[in-house]
Design a protein around this motif. Structure first.
Motif, PDB file in Angstrom:
ATOM      1  N   ALA A 177      -4.372   6.001  -4.386  1.00 16.24           N
ATOM      2  CA  ALA A 177      -2.990   5.749  -4.806  1.00 16.24           C
ATOM      3  C   ALA A 177      -2.076   5.658  -3.589  1.00 16.24           C
ATOM      4  CB  ALA A 177      -2.513   6.850  -5.748  1.00 16.24           C
ATOM      5  N   TRP A 178      -2.299   6.545  -2.607  1.00 15.42           N
ATOM      6  CA  TRP A 178      -1.499   6.496  -1.375  1.00 15.42           C
ATOM      7  C   TRP A 178      -1.723   5.173  -0.649  1.00 15.42           C
ATOM      8  CZ3 TRP A 178      -2.209   5.774   3.800  1.00 15.42           C
ATOM      9  CH2 TRP A 178      -1.158   6.140   4.639  1.00 15.42           C
ATOM     10  N   GLU A 179      -2.956   4.726  -0.574  1.00 14.75           N
ATOM     11  CA  GLU A 179      -3.262   3.467   0.113  1.00 14.75           C
ATOM     12  C   GLU A 179      -2.607   2.282  -0.592  1.00 14.75           C
ATOM     13  OE1 GLU A 179      -7.491   3.648   0.074  1.00 14.75           O
ATOM     14  OE2 GLU A 179      -7.625   4.842   1.928  1.00 14.75           O
ATOM     15  N   ARG A 180      -2.640   2.282  -1.918  1.00 16.63           N
ATOM     16  CA  ARG A 180      -1.972   1.220  -2.664  1.00 16.63           C
ATOM     17  C   ARG A 180      -0.455   1.305  -2.467  1.00 16.63           C
ATOM     18  NH1 ARG A 180      -5.796   2.348  -6.891  1.00 16.63           N
ATOM     19  NH2 ARG A 180      -4.218   3.599  -7.976  1.00 16.63           N
ATOM     20  N   GLY A 181       0.058   2.528  -2.424  1.00 13.72           N
ATOM     21  CA  GLY A 181       1.488   2.713  -2.186  1.00 13.72           C
ATOM     22  C   GLY A 181       1.906   2.165  -0.838  1.00 13.72           C
ATOM     23  N   LEU A 182       1.076   2.378   0.170  1.00 10.98           N
ATOM     24  CA  LEU A 182       1.356   1.857   1.510  1.00 10.98           C
ATOM     25  C   LEU A 182       1.405   0.333   1.485  1.00 10.98           C
ATOM     26  CD1 LEU A 182       1.701   2.107   4.563  1.00 10.98           C
ATOM     27  CD2 LEU A 182      -0.800   2.280   4.747  1.00 10.98           C
ATOM     28  N   THR A 183       0.436  -0.276   0.818  1.00 14.53           N
ATOM     29  CA  THR A 183       0.415  -1.734   0.702  1.00 14.53           C
ATOM     30  C   THR A 183       1.699  -2.241   0.053  1.00 14.53           C
ATOM     31  OG1 THR A 183      -1.995  -1.801   0.556  1.00 14.53           O
ATOM     32  CG2 THR A 183      -0.810  -3.700  -0.299  1.00 14.53           C
ATOM     33  N   CYS A 184       2.157  -1.542  -0.984  1.00  9.55           N
ATOM     34  CA  CYS A 184       3.377  -1.933  -1.684  1.00  9.55           C
ATOM     35  C   CYS A 184       4.595  -1.815  -0.781  1.00  9.55           C
ATOM     36  CB  CYS A 184       3.555  -1.081  -2.934  1.00  9.55           C
ATOM     37  SG  CYS A 184       5.015  -1.481  -3.900  1.00  9.55           S
ATOM     38  N   ILE A 185       4.674  -0.752  -0.021  1.00  9.16           N
ATOM     39  CA  ILE A 185       5.801  -0.569   0.891  1.00  9.16           C
ATOM     40  C   ILE A 185       5.881  -1.731   1.885  1.00  9.16           C
ATOM     41  CG2 ILE A 185       6.670   0.852   2.799  1.00  9.16           C
ATOM     42  CD1 ILE A 185       5.624   3.309   1.243  1.00  9.16           C
ATOM     43  N   LEU A 186       4.759  -2.109   2.442  1.00 12.80           N
ATOM     44  CA  LEU A 186       4.745  -3.210   3.404  1.00 12.80           C
ATOM     45  C   LEU A 186       5.099  -4.539   2.735  1.00 12.80           C
ATOM     46  CD1 LEU A 186       1.568  -2.264   5.473  1.00 12.80           C
ATOM     47  CD2 LEU A 186       3.967  -1.904   6.098  1.00 12.80           C
ATOM     48  N   LYS A 187       4.632  -4.753   1.502  1.00 12.25           N
ATOM     49  CA  LYS A 187       4.895  -6.016   0.799  1.00 12.25           C
ATOM     50  C   LYS A 187       6.358  -6.168   0.386  1.00 12.25           C
ATOM     51  CE  LYS A 187       0.433  -7.310  -1.230  1.00 12.25           C
ATOM     52  NZ  LYS A 187      -0.300  -7.558  -2.500  1.00 12.25           N
ATOM     53  N   THR A 188       7.011  -5.063   0.124  1.00 17.34           N
ATOM     54  CA  THR A 188       8.386  -5.140  -0.368  1.00 17.34           C
ATOM     55  C   THR A 188       9.417  -5.181   0.756  1.00 17.34           C
ATOM     56  OG1 THR A 188       8.291  -2.734  -0.648  1.00 17.34           O
ATOM     57  CG2 THR A 188       8.022  -4.082  -2.625  1.00 17.34           C
ATOM     58  N   GLN A 189       9.033  -4.894   1.964  1.00 18.58           N
ATOM     59  CA  GLN A 189      10.000  -4.918   3.070  1.00 18.58           C
ATOM     60  C   GLN A 189      10.655  -6.303   3.140  1.00 18.58           C
ATOM     61  OE1 GLN A 189       8.393  -3.805   6.898  1.00 18.58           O
ATOM     62  NE2 GLN A 189      10.386  -3.106   7.630  1.00 18.58           N
ATOM     63  N   ILE A 190      11.965  -6.324   3.231  1.00 19.94           N
ATOM     64  CA  ILE A 190      12.712  -7.580   3.213  1.00 19.94           C
ATOM     65  C   ILE A 190      12.537  -8.321   4.539  1.00 19.94           C
ATOM     66  CG2 ILE A 190      14.990  -8.629   2.913  1.00 19.94           C
ATOM     67  CD1 ILE A 190      15.776  -6.023   1.381  1.00 19.94           C
ATOM     68  N   GLU A 225      17.760   4.495   1.212  1.00 16.57           N
ATOM     69  CA  GLU A 225      16.378   4.596   0.742  1.00 16.57           C
ATOM     70  C   GLU A 225      15.361   4.164   1.793  1.00 16.57           C
ATOM     71  OE1 GLU A 225      18.494   5.514  -2.800  1.00 16.57           O
ATOM     72  OE2 GLU A 225      18.846   3.964  -1.302  1.00 16.57           O
ATOM     73  N   SER A 226      15.771   3.332   2.747  1.00 14.44           N
ATOM     74  CA  SER A 226      14.843   2.863   3.779  1.00 14.44           C
ATOM     75  C   SER A 226      14.392   3.987   4.708  1.00 14.44           C
ATOM     76  CB  SER A 226      15.504   1.749   4.596  1.00 14.44           C
ATOM     77  OG  SER A 226      15.796   0.631   3.771  1.00 14.44           O
ATOM     78  N   VAL A 227      15.173   5.050   4.782  1.00 16.82           N
ATOM     79  CA  VAL A 227      14.851   6.156   5.691  1.00 16.82           C
ATOM     80  C   VAL A 227      13.527   6.815   5.315  1.00 16.82           C
ATOM     81  CG1 VAL A 227      15.579   8.428   6.516  1.00 16.82           C
ATOM     82  CG2 VAL A 227      17.255   6.585   6.258  1.00 16.82           C
ATOM     83  N   GLY A 228      13.387   7.197   4.044  1.00 11.59           N
ATOM     84  CA  GLY A 228      12.161   7.866   3.610  1.00 11.59           C
ATOM     85  C   GLY A 228      10.935   6.993   3.786  1.00 11.59           C
ATOM     86  N   LEU A 229      11.081   5.695   3.563  1.00 11.19           N
ATOM     87  CA  LEU A 229       9.947   4.778   3.701  1.00 11.19           C
ATOM     88  C   LEU A 229       9.536   4.654   5.165  1.00 11.19           C
ATOM     89  CD1 LEU A 229      11.125   2.040   1.185  1.00 11.19           C
ATOM     90  CD2 LEU A 229       9.517   3.921   0.781  1.00 11.19           C
ATOM     91  N   LEU A 230      10.504   4.575   6.065  1.00 10.23           N
ATOM     92  CA  LEU A 230      10.179   4.522   7.489  1.00 10.23           C
ATOM     93  C   LEU A 230       9.505   5.814   7.945  1.00 10.23           C
ATOM     94  CD1 LEU A 230      13.322   2.720   8.940  1.00 10.23           C
ATOM     95  CD2 LEU A 230      10.957   1.902   9.051  1.00 10.23           C
TER      96      LEU A 230
END
Length: 346
Positions: A177-190, A225-230
């Motif tokens: 789930a963490w690995e999929r979450g990481l993929t999603c974070i990278l895909k959604t970056q503007i 919200e970008s802070v937590g993702l970074l």
């Protein structure tokens, strides 16, 4: 069972989040904490998650408990405002002090809920089961995703507090789930002009594009919200080139969009009400707007009509004082960036 008595700590006088994870270690296992834990167990929905904005640490009467029990199958389990992850971290602390198997069972059911709620693309909605409307968007708002990612990481890494999770299926599920979450974070970056920037508070679960939530929460670049993702990305050991590029792009955007020498100012307005505004102060540090226009890159605020305004003075009293329009949180990741860049960025 040994119960520790620490009467000097009155949890009811604090916020739930501070009680859940911020009390002295000896408090977890006290008679008071066990009563609070009973409330947390009562409020856990049948599906495994918890409702938000609930003061689990407040005393409940028997009639109140009966109502909570009747609501066990209510479809309001959520990740917003720290819900579910906060209760799980509390139960982990309780189980480390009082080996009550009901705490472990509730925690594991919460983990199953998190795994079940995740989209195949790696994102999480606000509610699960899904509710119609903006709730289905991939939710970064109020650090929902970053909180989930940290919890999953701590579980599959076998951090001491979560070492009791011995079910291999759950541990491997947390890692996947963490690995999929990481993929999603990278895909959604503007991406702007081919370069990664930051994120919106929520993204469309199909297209990954920035999406609108409430009327005043428009699709935007988010300085909050970008802070937590970074932070999630910067915590990764031996980051891939894609992660390094993502971090550098996000940091660059934050550096370029900071509002220097800016701070909040509280004052009494002409109607005699406590009010607030943003002011320039040479002695102040930097702040960031919560929302920046996707076309112009300029900060904006909005009333409940959804019309963008450039200053707080242009919106009504209620929204001006009832929402977190500006933040200093990005300074934290900027301060940590030099060390990260020296280690991984070259």
């Amino acid at each position: 069972m040994i119960l520790h008595n620490v009467p000097e700590f009155k949890s009811a006088d604090r916020s739930w989040s501070s009680v859940a994870t911020g009390m002295p270690n000896e408090w977890y296992g006290s008679e008071e904490s066990i009563v609070v834990a009973e409330n947390v167990l009562l409020y856990q929905r049948d599906i495994g998650g918890w409702p938000k904005n609930t003061p689990f640490h407040k005393p409940m009467s028997e009639p109140q408990k009966a109502v909570v029990i009747e609501d066990k199958n209510k479809q309001d389990a959520i990740f917003d405002n720290g819900a579910t992850t906060t209760e799980m971290r509390f139960l982990a602390k309780m189980y480390s002090s009082v080996r009550n198997e009901s705490y472990k069972t509730a925690f594991e059911n919460g983990l199953r809920f998190i795994l079940k709620a995740q989209y195949e693309n790696g994102g999480w909605p606000m509610f699960y089961p899904l509710k119609k409307g903006y709730y289905t968007h991939i939710t970064f708002n109020d650090d929902a995703t970053s909180r989930l990612m940290r919890l999953l990481r701590d579980i599959y890494n076998g951090e001491t507090l979560y070492a009791f999770v011995s079910n291999n299926e759950l541990i491997s599920g947390a890692k996947k789930a963490w690995e999929r979450g990481l993929t999603c974070i990278l895909k959604t970056q503007i991406i702007v002009n081919g370069q990664p920037t930051v994120w919106c508070a929520q993204h469309d679960e199909i297209t990954f594009l920035p999406a609108k939530a409430r009327a005043y929460e428009l699709a935007s670049f988010s300085g909050a919200e970008s802070v937590g993702l970074l932070e999630i990305l910067m915590d990764i050991e031996n980051p891939s080139p894609d992660i390094i590029q993502s971090v550098k792009g996000g940091i660059k955007w934050l550096e370029e969009h900071q509002l220097r020498n800016t701070r909040w100012d509280s004052f009494t307005n002409s109607e005699g009400k406590s009010d607030r505004r943003i002011v320039t102060d040479k002695k102040a540090g930097s702040m960031w707007a919560r929302f920046y226009d996707l076309e112009t890159g300029l900060p904006y605020v909005s009333d409940r009509d959804g019309i963008k305004k450039s200053s707080l003075e242009e919106i009504g009293y209620e929204r001006r004082n009832g929402y977190s329009w500006y933040t200093a949180l990005p300074q934290k990741v900027l301060d940590n960036y030099a060390v990260w860049n020296e280690k991984w960025g070259k």
